[in-house]
Structure formats: structure tokens, C-alpha cells
Scaffold this motif. Structure first.
Motif, PDB file in Angstrom:
ATOM      1  N   SER A 140      22.592  -4.693   4.536  1.00 44.84           N
ATOM      2  CA  SER A 140      22.826  -4.527   3.099  1.00 44.84           C
ATOM      3  C   SER A 140      21.780  -3.671   2.399  1.00 44.84           C
ATOM      4  N   HIS A 141      20.608  -3.486   3.035  1.00 43.77           N
ATOM      5  CA  HIS A 141      19.522  -2.785   2.360  1.00 43.77           C
ATOM      6  C   HIS A 141      18.943  -1.623   3.163  1.00 43.77           C
ATOM      7  N   GLY A 142      19.578  -1.247   4.238  1.00 46.93           N
ATOM      8  CA  GLY A 142      19.267  -0.008   4.930  1.00 46.93           C
ATOM      9  C   GLY A 142      17.888   0.137   5.531  1.00 46.93           C
ATOM     10  N   VAL A 143      16.998   0.838   4.849  1.00 47.72           N
ATOM     11  CA  VAL A 143      15.738   1.306   5.412  1.00 47.72           C
ATOM     12  C   VAL A 143      14.605   0.314   5.168  1.00 47.72           C
ATOM     13  N   LEU A 144      13.847  -0.002   6.225  1.00 44.16           N
ATOM     14  CA  LEU A 144      12.647  -0.828   6.108  1.00 44.16           C
ATOM     15  C   LEU A 144      11.468   0.070   5.741  1.00 44.16           C
ATOM     16  N   LEU A 145      10.782  -0.251   4.624  1.00 42.53           N
ATOM     17  CA  LEU A 145       9.695   0.598   4.141  1.00 42.53           C
ATOM     18  C   LEU A 145       8.326   0.199   4.659  1.00 42.53           C
ATOM     19  N   GLY A 146       8.095  -1.077   4.903  1.00 44.35           N
ATOM     20  CA  GLY A 146       6.777  -1.489   5.340  1.00 44.35           C
ATOM     21  C   GLY A 146       6.676  -2.989   5.494  1.00 44.35           C
ATOM     22  N   VAL A 147       5.547  -3.423   6.049  1.00 41.96           N
ATOM     23  CA  VAL A 147       5.265  -4.844   6.277  1.00 41.96           C
ATOM     24  C   VAL A 147       3.953  -5.198   5.582  1.00 41.96           C
ATOM     25  N   GLY A 148       3.942  -6.310   4.839  1.00 43.32           N
ATOM     26  CA  GLY A 148       2.732  -6.779   4.176  1.00 43.32           C
ATOM     27  C   GLY A 148       2.355  -8.160   4.665  1.00 43.32           C
ATOM     28  N   LEU A 149       1.083  -8.355   4.978  1.00 40.45           N
ATOM     29  CA  LEU A 149       0.607  -9.635   5.496  1.00 40.45           C
ATOM     30  C   LEU A 149      -0.517 -10.174   4.621  1.00 40.45           C
ATOM     31  N   SER A 150      -0.370 -11.423   4.187  1.00 37.24           N
ATOM     32  CA  SER A 150      -1.382 -12.108   3.391  1.00 37.24           C
ATOM     33  C   SER A 150      -2.158 -13.068   4.282  1.00 37.24           C
ATOM     34  N   ASN A 192      -6.237  -9.905   1.696  1.00 38.44           N
ATOM     35  CA  ASN A 192      -6.649 -11.261   1.352  1.00 38.44           C
ATOM     36  C   ASN A 192      -5.661 -11.888   0.371  1.00 38.44           C
ATOM     37  N   ASP A 193      -5.365 -13.182   0.538  1.00 42.31           N
ATOM     38  CA  ASP A 193      -4.341 -13.833  -0.281  1.00 42.31           C
ATOM     39  C   ASP A 193      -4.695 -13.846  -1.767  1.00 42.31           C
ATOM     40  N   VAL A 194      -5.985 -13.973  -2.107  1.00 36.99           N
ATOM     41  CA  VAL A 194      -6.354 -14.049  -3.519  1.00 36.99           C
ATOM     42  C   VAL A 194      -6.125 -12.703  -4.213  1.00 36.99           C
ATOM     43  N   ASN A 195      -6.427 -11.601  -3.538  1.00 36.66           N
ATOM     44  CA  ASN A 195      -6.136 -10.290  -4.120  1.00 36.66           C
ATOM     45  C   ASN A 195      -4.646 -10.109  -4.356  1.00 36.66           C
ATOM     46  N   LEU A 196      -3.833 -10.631  -3.450  1.00 34.90           N
ATOM     47  CA  LEU A 196      -2.381 -10.508  -3.607  1.00 34.90           C
ATOM     48  C   LEU A 196      -1.872 -11.399  -4.734  1.00 34.90           C
ATOM     49  N   MET A 197      -2.441 -12.577  -4.888  1.00 38.57           N
ATOM     50  CA  MET A 197      -2.082 -13.435  -6.014  1.00 38.57           C
ATOM     51  C   MET A 197      -2.477 -12.780  -7.332  1.00 38.57           C
ATOM     52  N   THR A 198      -3.621 -12.107  -7.323  1.00 31.11           N
ATOM     53  CA  THR A 198      -4.074 -11.369  -8.505  1.00 31.11           C
ATOM     54  C   THR A 198      -3.086 -10.261  -8.850  1.00 31.11           C
ATOM     55  N   GLU A 368       3.822 -21.008  -8.988  1.00 27.03           N
ATOM     56  CA  GLU A 368       4.663 -20.100  -8.199  1.00 27.03           C
ATOM     57  C   GLU A 368       4.527 -20.514  -6.738  1.00 27.03           C
ATOM     58  N   ALA A 369       5.672 -20.729  -6.102  1.00 32.85           N
ATOM     59  CA  ALA A 369       5.672 -21.263  -4.738  1.00 32.85           C
ATOM     60  C   ALA A 369       4.849 -20.405  -3.784  1.00 32.85           C
ATOM     61  N   ASP A 370       4.959 -19.092  -3.876  1.00 35.59           N
ATOM     62  CA  ASP A 370       4.235 -18.230  -2.951  1.00 35.59           C
ATOM     63  C   ASP A 370       3.959 -16.885  -3.604  1.00 35.59           C
ATOM     64  N   SER A 371       3.057 -16.883  -4.580  1.00 36.74           N
ATOM     65  CA  SER A 371       2.769 -15.646  -5.308  1.00 36.74           C
ATOM     66  C   SER A 371       2.133 -14.601  -4.410  1.00 36.74           C
ATOM     67  N   ALA A 372       1.411 -15.028  -3.352  1.00 40.98           N
ATOM     68  CA  ALA A 372       0.806 -14.057  -2.430  1.00 40.98           C
ATOM     69  C   ALA A 372       1.875 -13.255  -1.708  1.00 40.98           C
ATOM     70  N   LEU A 373       3.021 -13.889  -1.450  1.00 44.57           N
ATOM     71  CA  LEU A 373       4.117 -13.197  -0.772  1.00 44.57           C
ATOM     72  C   LEU A 373       4.657 -12.064  -1.650  1.00 44.57           C
ATOM     73  N   PHE A 374       4.829 -12.340  -2.938  1.00 42.98           N
ATOM     74  CA  PHE A 374       5.289 -11.308  -3.857  1.00 42.98           C
ATOM     75  C   PHE A 374       4.203 -10.252  -4.081  1.00 42.98           C
ATOM     76  N   GLY A 375       2.951 -10.694  -4.078  1.00 52.24           N
ATOM     77  CA  GLY A 375       1.856  -9.732  -4.182  1.00 52.24           C
ATOM     78  C   GLY A 375       1.856  -8.751  -3.024  1.00 52.24           C
ATOM     79  N   ALA A 376       2.186  -9.244  -1.819  1.00 46.04           N
ATOM     80  CA  ALA A 376       2.258  -8.368  -0.644  1.00 46.04           C
ATOM     81  C   ALA A 376       3.355  -7.327  -0.816  1.00 46.04           C
ATOM     82  N   ALA A 377       4.468  -7.736  -1.417  1.00 44.75           N
ATOM     83  CA  ALA A 377       5.560  -6.789  -1.670  1.00 44.75           C
ATOM     84  C   ALA A 377       5.116  -5.702  -2.647  1.00 44.75           C
TER      85      ALA A 377
END
Length: 404
Positions: A140-150, A192-198, A368-377
């Protein structure tokens, strides 16, 4: 998802990177904005924007802007044009997701995690699960642009490697990027997870605040800075490590890092749980602390308020140095609300000069259940749509169109 290769003008698409970057960064949200921001002729902007619209990379939203004549539709990146893969390593589990370009979750899953397993085995299982999610999202979304890890540990962002001391024993200097990039074949970002939450708080909740401090008060203590609209990491990515600033005294407690008197050893969830256990209350972590606070246990309330003052003491030094206009306090201990926040406010206003606190806001983060996950995006999106990288992104979409 990218449209049929016969639809877009592929030659115009090849030169449309600047237009796409302006729309993605929201520096331009209309045709007139694009004309002003790009400095290109009306014919050129129309041609390149048309190619992006035909390729499905940009869309016209239902929102309109006044234009002196007929209202013009707001332009935005098409959320379904591609997708991202993100993962957040926690204490006992890894949360993984495929996200669209909004970003919003398309698919997600959770797998168990143990530090004892080591980085090679953990990343192998993670890559396999991410590959499975990618297989489903591509339809449904075609091209994978990248992977982010927290990661819940200090990270040298430029190299994408864990640097000790770390709760991830055995991960120091392991080449995470090479392992995941070799398995998934796309750019990999490790932070780092805190930078991603920020970054999440900045993008989602406070986009108009260009200088802010985020404090994570949970099992550990950490912080992240937004300076002039960008995450400030320092030379090796160690900026914001307030949890290991030391306050020495005769009874300085031992920290997990091996030093005495760290902020974390006085105010982190594990430290409060330690003190509660000594008083006879069952507590192992920050969640147990909050459970006791919510049940109105006086000792837990007292220790959380004391932790707030300790965090406020170190935060006051940070405020004097970086002069933020906003402090956001999140993490598990933030569920203690004003019990924690009042102590932080007290010390900051007590120790800082009026100029630094005159317009300063100090607020709790929304749960927020997982703000670091959205920060990685957001970390991925900020990079792949940047002017420096947009040419590579356009080339990938043109390649996909030619292969279709």
C-alpha cells in the motif's frame, strides 16, 4: 504509493527536488509560496509541481488558503507515497512499526528483548521482523525510505554506535548501522531515546518553540535540547546527559555508572524504588514508584517531591546556560504530575536570574505510548527530505517509476 510511470513527467521529476523539499518542510504550502521560496519562474514551478502531483509524491489537501481570488489548496507530501520502519528498544521488549509519511502507524509489532542476548542476535531478530513489516507495507505504501532505531543509552549519532557506560552491556562500539543496512538495504539512523522524545515533542506539540528543553524522568534521568529549531547533540552526541551530573556530599549514593552522587542516583525511578524498598515498600522501578504515589503512600509522595527538587537543581544550571523558553517534563515519573513538577519549578525559579525565567514555561508532557518511536520517524523524514538528500530521494522514486 507511486503512480503509473506514464503519468509523471520523469524529466521534470528529476529536477523537482527543491520543490519537494520546500513542501515537506512546510516552508511552502501553496503555489505562490513555492514561487517566492524557490525563485523559479511560474512555468518551471508549475511543471515540476505537476510532476510531483502526477507521481503521487505531493497532494492537494482539502484545506484552502485565501489568495485574493479563488482560494488555493494547501500542498502537502502524500503520506501514502512511501513508508518508514522504526524500532524502540525498551527494558524487556522491542516495539517495531511501519509508518507512513505523516508519520502515522501502518503496522506494528512487539518482540521480547534481553540484554544478555547481545547486539548481533538482537539486531538479527529485529531485522527479520522489520523485513516482515516491510513486506506488508509495500503493498500500500510502495518505497521504503529508511530505518530508525531508538536506544535507551548514550549514542554517538554521527557513527550510530553505543558509547559507554551503558545499560546495554556488550553493545559498545558495535556497528549497528552496518548490520541493519546490510539486512534491509536502506539508510539507517540510530539515536538516543531522549533525543527522539525531544524531537517528537517539538514536531507534534510545540512546533513554534525553537529553544526548548525536554527532561525525561523515568527509570533513568536524561534531557534533550532543541536549539534554534534543531536537536543539539554536542560533539559526540553526549549533550543532555544531566542524569550523571554529580552533586557530591558525605552520603553521596552510588550510581549505576559507578560514580557517586549522580542526579540519577538521587532522583531516577530506580533510585526512588531503592529508597522505598529500604523503607519496606515493594518497589523495583519507576512504575512501582508511581503506583505507590497514586495509592497516596506518604513516603512515595515525599520521595517524588524530593526528586523533583533534585531535578530542578540541575535543570536550573541548564536554564542559565541555554536559556530555553520552554521546559517539557516527560517519562514515567511525570505521571506524578504536580508532585514532581512543583519541586522542579521551585528550584529553577529560586536559582535562576529573572531574565532567564521571565517568559519560561514549565509543563508536563502529554502521555504518549511511544513518543521515541514517532521521534525516530521524524528523524528519518527530516534527513531524507532535506535539500542535501532530496536528490537521492527523487532518484529512488524515478527508479521505481521506470521499473513499474
Amino acid at each position: 504509493m507511486l503512480k503509473d510511470a506514464t503519468s509523471p513527467d520523469l524529466s521534470a521529476l528529476a529536477n523537482a527536488g527543491e520543490i519537494l523539499s520546500l513542501v515537506a518542510s512546510r516552508a511552502a504550502t501553496s503555489r505562490s509560496d513555492l514561487l517566492a521560496a524557490s525563485g523559479l519562474s511560474r512555468v518551471t514551478v508549475t511543471q515540476r509541481l505537476g510532476a510531483l502531483l502526477a507521481a503521487g509524491l505531493v497532494r492537494e489537501t482539502s484545506r484552502t488558503l485565501p489568495s485574493g481570488g479563488r482560494p488555493t489548496r494547501v500542498l502537502a507530501v502524500n503520506e501514502t507515497a512511501a513508508f518508514l520502519l522504526v524500532a524502540n528498544i525498551g527494558e524487556t521488549h522491542i516495539h517495531l512499526a511501519a509508518m507512513d509519511l505523516a508519520p502515522a502507524v501502518i503496522l506494528q509489532s512487539t518482540i521480547p528483548f534481553s540484554v544478555a542476548e547481545g547486539p548481533a542476535a538482537t539486531l538479527g531478530r529485529m531485522a527479520a521482523e522489520l523485513d516482515r513489516l516491510a513486506g506488508e507495507a509495500k503493498a500500500s505504501h510502495g518505497v521504503l525510505l529508511g530505518v530508525g532505531l531508538s536506544l535507551p543509552t548514550p549514542v554517538d549519532f554521527k557513527r550510530g554506535r553505543v558509547v559507554g557506560p551503558s545499560v546495554l552491556s556488550g553493545w559498545d562500539e558495535y556497528d549497528i548501522i552496518a548490520r541493519l543496512q546490510g539486512a534491509l538495504g536502506v539508510p539507517v539512523y540510530v539515536e538516543n531515546d531522549v533525543n527522539l522524545m525531544t524531537l517528537y515533542e517539538y514536531r507534534h506539540n510545540f512546533p513554534g518553540v525553537d529553544d526548548m528543553l525536554f527532561i525525561k524522568a523515568g527509570t533513568g534521568i536524561g534531557s534533550g535540547f532543541i536549539a534554534s529549531g534543531r536537536v543539539f547533540r554536542g560533539a559526540q552526541g553526549a549533550a543532555g546527559d544531566i542524569g550523571h551530573i554529580q552533586f557530591l556530599s558525605d552520603d553521596a549514593p552510588l550510581c549505576r555508572c559507578g560514580k557517586f552522587g549522580c542526579v540519577e542516583a538521587r532522583a531516577a525511578g530506580w533510585a526512588i524504588a531503592r529508597d522505598l524498598s529500604r523503607l519496606g515498600f515493594p518497589a523495583d522501578n519507576a512504575r512501582d514508584v508511581i503506583r505507590l504515589v497514586e495509592s497516596q503512600t506518604p513516603e512515595a509522595i515525599m520521595l517524588l517531591r524530593k526528586a523533583g527538587r533534585t531535578i530542578g537543581e540541575v535543570a536550573s544550571d541548564v536554564v542559565s546556560i541555554i536559556n530555553p523558553s520552554l521546559i517539557v517534563v516527560g517519562g514515567t515519573l511525570a505521571r506524578g504530575g504536580e508532585i514532581l513538577l512543583s519541586g522542579i519549578r521551585e528550584l529553577i525559579y529560586q536559582r535562576c536570574l529573572p531574565l532567564a525565567t521571565r517568559d519560561l514555561r514549565i509543563v508536563l508532557a502529554e502521555p504518549e505510548a511511544d513518543s521515541a518511536l514517532f521521534g525516530a520517524a521524524h528523524l528519518i523524514l527530516d534527513d531524507v527530505f532535506s535539500r542535501a538528500k532530496i536528490g537521492e530521494l527523487i532518484a529512488r522514486f524515478r527508479g521505481a517509476a521506470l521499473r513499474a
